[in-house]
Write a protein that holds these residues in place. Sequence first.
Motif, short mmCIF file in Angstrom:
data_model
loop_
_atom_site.label_atom_id
_atom_site.label_comp_id
_atom_site.label_asym_id
_atom_site.label_seq_id
_atom_site.Cartn_x
_atom_site.Cartn_y
_atom_site.Cartn_z
N LEU A 52 38.98 41.77 37.48
CA LEU A 52 39.36 41.75 36.06
C LEU A 52 40.87 41.65 35.92
O LEU A 52 41.38 40.89 35.08
N LEU A 56 42.81 38.42 34.22
CA LEU A 56 43.80 38.56 33.14
C LEU A 56 45.11 37.88 33.52
O LEU A 56 45.77 37.25 32.67
N ILE A 59 44.72 34.14 33.02
CA ILE A 59 44.78 33.80 31.59
C ILE A 59 46.22 33.87 31.08
O ILE A 59 46.68 32.99 30.34
N LEU A 60 46.95 34.90 31.49
CA LEU A 60 48.35 35.03 31.08
C LEU A 60 49.19 33.88 31.62
O LEU A 60 50.07 33.35 30.92
N SER A 221 45.22 47.61 40.40
CA SER A 221 46.08 46.61 39.75
C SER A 221 46.88 45.82 40.78
O SER A 221 47.02 44.60 40.68
#
Length: 289
Positions: A52, A56, A59-60, A221
């Motif tokens: 995930l 992200l 996409i960024l 992360s």
Amino acid sequence: MPADLALQPARANLRAALLVPLAFSAFSGTDALVKRLTESLPVPQVTAMITLVALLLVILAAAATGRARALWPRHPGLAVLRAVLLAGDTLLIYYAFSALPLADAYVLAFLTPVLVALLAALFLHERLSRLAWLGVIAGFAGVIVALKPGETALTFGHAAALGSALLFALSLVLLRRTKAGESDLALVASVLVVLTLLSLATALAAGAFMAVTMGLAGLASLAGLLLFTGHMLLVRAFRLGDASVVAPFQYSQILWGCLYGALFFGAPVESHTLAGAAIIILSGWLVLK
């Protein structure tokens, strides 16, 4: 042919050869963090968290460069099929990392070039040379040396690592068909979307969600960032260079696996593991000749 045109493939292969070790070092960093995270959290939950974060970031990256449309694949069928294969590959290898020392899991993953050769002969009707067949046989001999069957108990972790190698080999065959017509972002995003959904569904079906501390979230992360980096670099390397140049660099992961295993998990570097890895590396070189 002008000299500068003749040098272009060589330069492209050189650039690919510089990029792909960075890709596999990023993947190895992710793998070490996965092994650490799965000491506290279930494998499906760890996979969902990491992918995930990586999704992200994709996409960024697309939004920041004004390439949001590049996220949608031009050939959705092939892109989704490749994504499903890589999603299964990732779930299996993450389970293997949770159950085996990193170096042992990598040794089995090193069968990928050998399996690519067999799949090409089986499905694409490519004829293998005698040298390539020798490499195939040597590859499986290397696995026997590394695992020492009869002395080492074989587990579901070993089966998962072998299954991961097979799925990754299938994905590489598809990548060679799709790379010319797809953007890097679409190739990476499709994999991460499918993997995120599949890992979430697996975690929900197993009821495998646990509370996450700030420290574990930070590790996840960081693993997601490394996963994103590795995928982008690997796709770019395959786009620039020949598969025969790019694929053998996967073998650099045995060095990272031994290093991370020794430093962070106290795993000893077994001589039979290194001997088996050396045979498998030789087999991959023979197959690619």
